[in-house]
Design a protein around this motif. Structure first.
Motif, PDB file in Angstrom:
ATOM      1  N   PHE A  90       0.832  -1.208   0.000  1.00  0.00           N
ATOM      2  CA  PHE A  90       0.000   0.000   0.000  1.00  0.00           C
ATOM      3  C   PHE A  90       0.863   1.253   0.000  1.00  0.00           C
ATOM      4  N   ALA A  91       1.957   1.217   0.761  1.00  0.00           N
ATOM      5  CA  ALA A  91       2.822   2.397   0.879  1.00  0.00           C
ATOM      6  C   ALA A  91       3.688   2.606  -0.361  1.00  0.00           C
ATOM      7  N   ASN A  92       3.960   1.517  -1.084  1.00  0.00           N
ATOM      8  CA  ASN A  92       4.823   1.624  -2.259  1.00  0.00           C
ATOM      9  C   ASN A  92       4.089   2.352  -3.395  1.00  0.00           C
ATOM     10  N   GLY A  93       4.743   3.259  -4.031  1.00  0.00           N
ATOM     11  CA  GLY A  93       4.119   4.047  -5.086  1.00  0.00           C
ATOM     12  C   GLY A  93       4.131   3.390  -6.423  1.00  0.00           C
ATOM     13  N   GLY A  94       3.819   2.088  -6.480  1.00  0.00           N
ATOM     14  CA  GLY A  94       3.803   1.400  -7.743  1.00  0.00           C
ATOM     15  C   GLY A  94       2.562   1.735  -8.540  1.00  0.00           C
ATOM     16  N   PRO A  95       2.483   1.322  -9.784  1.00  0.00           N
ATOM     17  CA  PRO A  95       1.331   1.610 -10.626  1.00  0.00           C
ATOM     18  C   PRO A  95       0.096   0.906 -10.127  1.00  0.00           C
TER      19      PRO A  95
END
Length: 390
Positions: A383-388
């Motif tokens: 959730f915290a990771n800014g992935g697509p």
């Protein structure tokens, strides 16, 4: 030489993914079957079962270490050449295992087989995703992974049966034959897909400078450590209802069948809703399923229902994870998928160690809670990771 786009007009990507899945079936069978052959291997080589168990350890370590190294060394190769070479190395490793008369040579041969397996699995997933294109990437990866889940359901039991009826060496020859059957199919049917020829090694390694990719790899270790703890110690967790080997075999079969369905479903969902959303949802639900697992360990029907749910959800993580990391990596997908495989095998090793500590400190009934906590951590990291998101 034909381009990927031209190749797609000649044959649907699904047929290419199926060919790659057969190779994954051979590799997966080898990875899963050795554990069931350890007693006969130990007797044949005149070593203890614990010493024979180091065949699994050597395979896992070699796989984790060699996957990214071999990906870098073969970066400029045609993907078809990489896949055929990988299966050839894999077949040689297993043939040496079948022929070796001494413990030391068998150990060394497992490292050779692991090199081929690591190179094949990472390249197969990235190649299938590339052939399918962005819109159907998840389904393509899921088909390749179907080969791995099928090896758990069919390949490993068949290999174990052959080992029991004949000899463990016959099982190694079976795995060798599967690889040799898959290689010509890939050589003849897979379209030409170039390796990374633009930008040199620096461009190939560029994805490692992306914090989002590093975050996905860390999340993979956390998530699959949690997933493999209950699987590794399933006999202890469900000991009250599955103390006999036949009942345990039934639970493992159910796990594999439900996992196959979960893998295919997750591929479709990742294409439709985006891999990140699927990962967050599945890890949260899986955390709840693990937390409720102790309630079903005393009744057979409840245990089977639990295994169905946990198996379905556990295999619903790997395809979206690969989808996400391939999307983030772009041209560097070959290296990143190899690192993903390394992260998986690191998680397998950690699950055994963490599970053993939990078993000694808190007991088998508490292990699912440890897994649940790790799944919550994986959900939070994703959730915290800014992935697509799409």
């Amino acid at each position: 030489m034909a381009t990927v786009e031209h190749a797609q007009t000649l044959a649907p990507w699904r047929s290419h993914a199926v060919v790659l899945a057969f190779g994954a079936f051979a590799v997966g069978t080898d990875g899963f079957v050795v554990a069931g052959l350890l007693p006969s291997i130990a007797t044949s080589l005149h070593v203890s079962v614990a010493s024979a168990g180091q065949l699994v350890t050597v395979f896992s370590i070699a796989y984790a270490v060699l996957a990214p190294v071999l990906a870098v060394l073969t970066a400029s190769w045609s993907r078809r050449a990489v896949l055929v070479t990988a299966l050839a190395v894999f077949a040689v490793g297993n043939a040496v295992t079948a022929l070796a008369s001494g413990y030391g040579l068998v150990l060394g041969s497992r490292a050779i087989a692991a090199a081929g397996a690591a190179l094949f699995t990472a390249t197969a997933s990235a190649t299938a995703a590339r052939l399918a294109g962005e819109r159907e990437r998840g389904r393509a990866i899921a088909i390749v992974m179907l080969g791995v889940t099928s090896s758990l359901v069919l390949g490993a039991p068949l290999g174990t049966l052959i080992g029991g009826l004949l000899d463990w060496r016959a099982t190694m020859w079976l795995v060798t034959a599967l690889a040799l059957l898959a290689a010509p199919s890939i050589a003849l049917r897979l379209p030409a897909v170039h390796g990374n020829r633009d930008g040199g090694m620096r461009a190939f390694l560029a994805p490692l400078r992306d914090r989002r990719i590093i975050a996905v790899l860390v999340t993979t270790v956390v998530a699959f450590t949690g997933i493999y703890i209950p699987y590794t110690y399933v006999s202890e967790i469900f000991a009250p209802v599955a103390s006999g080997s036949s009942l345990l075999a039934i639970l493992l079969l159910v796990y594999g069948l439900s996992g196959t369905a979960g893998n295919l479903t997750a591929g479709h969902l990742a294409d439709r809703y985006g891999p990140r959303r699927v990962i967050v949802a599945v890890t949260l639900i899986l955390a709840a399923a693990f937390a409720l697992t102790p309630l079903g360990r005393d009744r057979l029907v409840a245990a089977i229902v639990t295994i169905v749910i946990v198996g379905f959800l556990s295999f619903s993580v790997t395809t979206p994870q690969q989808h996400l990391v391939i999307t983030l990596a772009g041209p560097g997908a070959a290296l990143v998928t190899s690192l993903y495989q390394s992260a998986l095998y690191l998680a397998v090793s950690l699950s055994g160690a963490v599970g053993a500590l939990g078993l000694n400190w808190w007991g088998a009934a508490q292990l699912p809670y440890v897994a649940a906590a790790l799944m919550l951590g994986a959900a939070a990291l994703t959730f915290a990771n800014g992935g697509p998101r799409r």
